[in-house]
Motif scaffolding. Structure first.
Motif, short mmCIF file in Angstrom:
data_model
loop_
_atom_site.label_atom_id
_atom_site.label_comp_id
_atom_site.label_asym_id
_atom_site.label_seq_id
_atom_site.Cartn_x
_atom_site.Cartn_y
_atom_site.Cartn_z
N CYS A 110 0.83 -1.19 0.00
CA CYS A 110 0.00 0.00 0.00
C CYS A 110 0.88 1.25 0.00
CB CYS A 110 -0.90 -0.02 1.22
SG CYS A 110 -1.81 1.51 1.46
N CYS A 113 0.15 3.08 3.96
CA CYS A 113 0.58 2.42 5.20
C CYS A 113 1.76 1.48 4.96
CB CYS A 113 -0.59 1.67 5.84
SG CYS A 113 -1.20 0.29 4.86
N CYS A 128 -4.45 0.07 -0.01
CA CYS A 128 -5.23 -1.01 0.55
C CYS A 128 -6.63 -0.47 0.86
CB CYS A 128 -4.57 -1.59 1.80
SG CYS A 128 -4.55 -0.48 3.21
N CYS A 131 -6.98 2.13 3.79
CA CYS A 131 -6.43 3.44 3.46
C CYS A 131 -7.29 4.12 2.41
CB CYS A 131 -5.00 3.30 2.95
SG CYS A 131 -3.82 2.84 4.24
#
Ligand SMILES: [Zn+2]
Length: 154
Positions: A110, A113, A128, A131
């Motif tokens: 991602c 993150c 992801c 997020c």
């Protein structure tokens, strides 16, 4: 060419058997076999190999099979390969597995993150789902003009 036949020829040596074998002459320099006289346990066409989950594995064809289509009067040819030299379709070497794993991993990390959510991310976002949901929520809130209130409350 209708009615053309290939006479039987005793060939001194062939790749698929010991000793002289009857063939139908040669085609493109390879022994020519008629449908039915090709040894099915030793030789197979590309399609037959695929049906067995095999591929030619880089070997050159060792013979040519001809099939007469009675309806059209046409004769078609197919390359024959040694079954014993064939290999399973798509053998994965350790290096190939590593390369594939790296490629997949890169597509799963991602952007925000930096975690691997264990699935391939949508290439449009590179995020992801948590997020992506957070991003969407924030921009929605900004659009509503309540971002500051929302941030203070949180
Ligand atoms: Zn994330």
């Amino acid at each position: 060419m209708a009615g053309k036949t290939f006479p039987w020829v005793l060939t001194a040596s062939v790749p698929w058997a010991d000793g002289p074998q009857y063939t139908r002459g040669t085609h493109d320099g390879l022994p020519l076999l008629s449908y039915g006289c090709a040894p099915r346990a030793k030789l197979a066409t590309y399609r037959q190999l695929r049906a067995m989950g095999l591929r030619p594995n880089g070997q050159d064809p060792v013979a040519v099979l001809y099939v007469r289509h009675n309806a059209s009067g046409k004769t078609s040819f197919a390359s024959l390969y040694l079954i014993e030299k064939a290999a399973p379709v798509r053998p994965m070497t350790p290096a190939k597995w590593t390369a594939l794993a790296k490629a997949n991993l890169a597509r799963r990390i991602c952007r925000i993150c930096g975690k691997d959510p264990l699935y391939v991310l949508p290439t449009s976002t590179g995020l992801c789902w948590p997020c992506f949901a957070a991003e969407t929520a924030v921009s929605d809130t900004v659009d509503c003009g309540t971002a500051d209130d929302w941030a203070e409350a949180a």
